[in-house]
Enzyme design. Structure first.
Site, PDB file in Angstrom:
ATOM      1  N   ARG A 236       0.848  -1.184   0.000  1.00 22.44           N
ATOM      2  CA  ARG A 236       0.000   0.000   0.000  1.00 22.44           C
ATOM      3  C   ARG A 236       0.887   1.239   0.000  1.00 22.44           C
ATOM      4  NH1 ARG A 236      -3.415  -2.681  -1.690  1.00 22.44           N
ATOM      5  NH2 ARG A 236      -5.497  -3.114  -0.877  1.00 22.44           N
ATOM      6  N   GLU A 265      -3.524   7.809  -5.254  1.00 22.84           N
ATOM      7  CA  GLU A 265      -3.769   7.102  -6.526  1.00 22.84           C
ATOM      8  C   GLU A 265      -5.063   7.613  -7.143  1.00 22.84           C
ATOM      9  OE1 GLU A 265      -3.685   2.893  -5.711  1.00 22.84           O
ATOM     10  OE2 GLU A 265      -1.638   2.958  -4.960  1.00 22.84           O
ATOM     11  N   HIS A 283      -0.862   0.229  -9.824  1.00 23.67           N
ATOM     12  CA  HIS A 283      -1.600  -0.663  -8.916  1.00 23.67           C
ATOM     13  C   HIS A 283      -2.217  -1.829  -9.709  1.00 23.67           C
ATOM     14  CE1 HIS A 283      -3.780  -0.814  -4.788  1.00 23.67           C
ATOM     15  NE2 HIS A 283      -3.627  -2.026  -5.287  1.00 23.67           N
TER      16      HIS A 283
HETATM   17  N1  LIG Z   1      -0.779  -4.122  -5.293  1.00 26.35           N
HETATM   18  C1  LIG Z   1      -1.794  -4.971  -5.337  1.00 26.35           C
HETATM   19  O1  LIG Z   1      -2.456  -5.118  -6.365  1.00 26.35           O
HETATM   20  C2  LIG Z   1      -2.119  -5.802  -4.107  1.00 26.35           C
HETATM   21  C3  LIG Z   1      -2.909  -6.946  -4.263  1.00 26.35           C
HETATM   22  C4  LIG Z   1      -3.167  -7.741  -3.156  1.00 26.35           C
HETATM   23  C5  LIG Z   1      -2.662  -7.390  -1.912  1.00 26.35           C
HETATM   24  N2  LIG Z   1      -1.942  -6.251  -1.786  1.00 26.35           N
HETATM   25  C6  LIG Z   1      -1.389  -5.876  -0.470  1.00 26.35           C
HETATM   26  O2  LIG Z   1      -0.325  -6.767  -0.182  1.00 26.35           O
HETATM   27  C7  LIG Z   1      -0.138  -6.809   1.234  1.00 26.35           C
HETATM   28  C8  LIG Z   1       0.162  -8.218   1.709  1.00 26.35           C
HETATM   29  O3  LIG Z   1      -0.879  -9.110   1.386  1.00 26.35           O
HETATM   30  P1  LIG Z   1      -0.878 -10.599   2.006  1.00 26.35           P
HETATM   31  O4  LIG Z   1      -2.019 -11.316   1.366  1.00 26.35           O
HETATM   32  O5  LIG Z   1       0.466 -11.175   1.971  1.00 26.35           O
HETATM   33  O6  LIG Z   1      -1.254 -10.260   3.524  1.00 26.35           O
HETATM   34  P2  LIG Z   1      -1.516 -11.262   4.752  1.00 26.35           P
HETATM   35  O7  LIG Z   1      -2.740 -10.778   5.430  1.00 26.35           O
HETATM   36  O8  LIG Z   1      -1.425 -12.688   4.334  1.00 26.35           O
HETATM   37  O9  LIG Z   1      -0.251 -10.984   5.683  1.00 26.35           O
HETATM   38  C9  LIG Z   1       0.016  -9.758   6.301  1.00 26.35           C
HETATM   39  C10 LIG Z   1       1.244 -10.010   7.174  1.00 26.35           C
HETATM   40  O10 LIG Z   1       1.687  -8.736   7.674  1.00 26.35           O
HETATM   41  C11 LIG Z   1       2.253  -8.993   8.944  1.00 26.35           C
HETATM   42  N3  LIG Z   1       2.401  -7.709   9.642  1.00 26.35           N
HETATM   43  C12 LIG Z   1       1.431  -6.919  10.181  1.00 26.35           C
HETATM   44  N4  LIG Z   1       1.999  -5.822  10.743  1.00 26.35           N
HETATM   45  C13 LIG Z   1       3.332  -5.912  10.513  1.00 26.35           C
HETATM   46  C14 LIG Z   1       4.441  -5.062  10.840  1.00 26.35           C
HETATM   47  N5  LIG Z   1       4.282  -3.920  11.496  1.00 26.35           N
HETATM   48  N6  LIG Z   1       5.675  -5.470  10.461  1.00 26.35           N
HETATM   49  C15 LIG Z   1       5.872  -6.633   9.787  1.00 26.35           C
HETATM   50  N7  LIG Z   1       4.852  -7.475   9.474  1.00 26.35           N
HETATM   51  C16 LIG Z   1       3.599  -7.103   9.819  1.00 26.35           C
HETATM   52  C17 LIG Z   1       1.277  -9.970   9.577  1.00 26.35           C
HETATM   53  O11 LIG Z   1       1.877 -10.668  10.659  1.00 26.35           O
HETATM   54  C18 LIG Z   1       0.975 -10.897   8.392  1.00 26.35           C
HETATM   55  O12 LIG Z   1       1.853 -12.003   8.390  1.00 26.35           O
HETATM   56  C19 LIG Z   1      -1.356  -6.129   1.833  1.00 26.35           C
HETATM   57  O13 LIG Z   1      -0.989  -4.785   2.162  1.00 26.35           O
HETATM   58  C20 LIG Z   1      -2.340  -6.059   0.698  1.00 26.35           C
HETATM   59  O14 LIG Z   1      -3.225  -4.958   0.834  1.00 26.35           O
HETATM   60  C21 LIG Z   1      -1.645  -5.459  -2.860  1.00 26.35           C
END
Ligand SMILES: NC(=O)c1ccc[n+]([C@@H]2O[C@H](COP(=O)([O-])OP(=O)(O)OC[C@H]3O[C@@H](n4cnc5c(N)ncnc54)[C@H](O)[C@@H]3O)[C@@H](O)[C@H]2O)c1
Length: 332
Positions: A236, A265, A283
């Protein structure tokens, strides 16, 4: 019984056919807002039984004026554009689709990493403008033996890991909530944030956007990274302080960055644009033709479940469900 109405706040999709097909099971009609302003959203959502949202901000002001809504289903993984506490207070369950584009985002992360390190976009641009020369891409370092630091070790970085390891990259992570066993099984070393900053040749951000992660990457953090390191963000935009990133690149605190997400965005210009060592994609990490079908279908299936009295699969605020049944009891 009147037909169910499902409002769509915004759509980046070529069409809403997959959602429509899933909603056919309950004979629901879909209405898409003309634009993603509060007024336009409320025009279709005020009387709707459910709301499907992609990137539009679903604010307390909007949520308080939903008269019939029982579920707000995000067509995506993150829910930072939906005010969860306002939804909970209104007895509206919010759902997300945690498992639809994991291959796409992990592939995109690797594509950005490879493009940065091999300097593909800048050398392509130079070559096509008549400069057939190696000098402009010097230096490029071998990937094998370098270190990729994954900030968070959730679903997406767990899929990035074997892809990076296949290139001979050593993968480390900082995620305070992930167990030693999960990391060990993936062949990944867990460490403190500071240590990861110090040793990583590439840092890839995968945390959710939370108050604790807002501007997690700031001027102080950039100073603690290797000056030869690259930053990749597919999570994000607001996790990175973009003004501080531009300063850090100007001052040589890091070698380059690849961003699929930005603080605003679409961005209205940026100090990060126009640089050979910065790659920006709009994105689109989540996108493939296949993932679009998955996300619409899975989000619409949550709506079908809630509107037909079943529990949703991925509620963000399950307490809203019991709150709602309390509200209904009070009104009897
Ligand atoms: N660009 C895109 O098109 C797109 C698409 C899908 C997801 N995303 C983003 O990708 C990211 C990850 O998705 P995911 O499915 O792997 O998430 P997920 O929910 O599987 O995992 C999130 C992880 O973040 C960890 N976490 C939380 N706070 C933290 C901190 N302060 N320091 C370190 N780790 C921390 C949690 O322990 C968890 O393991 C999210 O931000 C999601 O919004 C972006």
């Amino acid at each position: 019984m009147s037909a169910k109405l499902v409002a769509v706040t915004d759509s980046v999709f070529p069409n809403l056919d997959p959602a429509g097909a899933a909603l056919e099971k309950i004979g629901a009609e879909i209405r898409l807002a003309k634009e993603s302003t509060p007024d336009a959203i409320l025009e279709v959502a005020r009387e709707a039984d459910a709301v499907l949202a992609t990137f539009a901000q679903v604010t307390p002001l909007i949520i308080q004026q939903l008269t019939r809504c029982r579920v707000i289903a995000r067509m995506g993984i993150g829910v930072d554009n939906i005010d969860i506490s306002a939804a909970t207070k209104a007895g509206i369950v919010v759902t997300r689709v945690p498992d639809y584009c994991l291959d796409e985002v992990s592939d995109h992360t690797m594509a950005l990493l490879l493009a940065l390190v091999r300097k593909i976009p800048s050398s392509n641009a130079r070559t096509q403008s008549g400069h057939w020369e190696m000098r402009a891409v010097v230096p490029i370092h071998r990937l094998r033996g370098t270190v990729l630091g994954l900030v968070a070790f959730g679903q997406i970085p767990q899929l990035v890991t074997p892809k990076a390891q296949a290139f001979g990259i050593r993968v480390v992570t900082h995620d305070p909530y992930v167990s030693k066993q999960v990391a060990e099984r993936a062949g990944v070393e867990r460490m403190e944030f500071d240590e990861l900053l110090k040793i990583s040749d590439y840092i890839s951000i995968h945390t959710p956007l939370l108050p604790a992660t807002h501007h997690l990457f700031n001027a102080d953090v950039f100073r603690r990274m290797k000056p030869t390191a690259y930053l990749i963000n597919t999570a994000r935009g607001p996790i990175v302080d973009e003004a501080a990133l531009a300063d850090a690149l100007d001052q040589g605190h890091l070698a380059g960055a690849a961003l699929d997400v930005m603080e605003h965005e679409p961005p209205a210009g940026s100090r990060l644009f126009g640089r050979d060592n910065v790659i920006v994609t709009p994105h689109t990490s989540f996108y493939s033709e296949e993932s679009l079908v998955d996300v619409q279908t899975k989000a619409a299936e949550e709506v079908v479940r809630v509107l037909s009295g079943q529990a949703p699969r991925n509620p963000v605020n399950p307490e809203a469900l019991s709150l709602r049944s309390g509200m209904i009891q009070d009104n009897l």
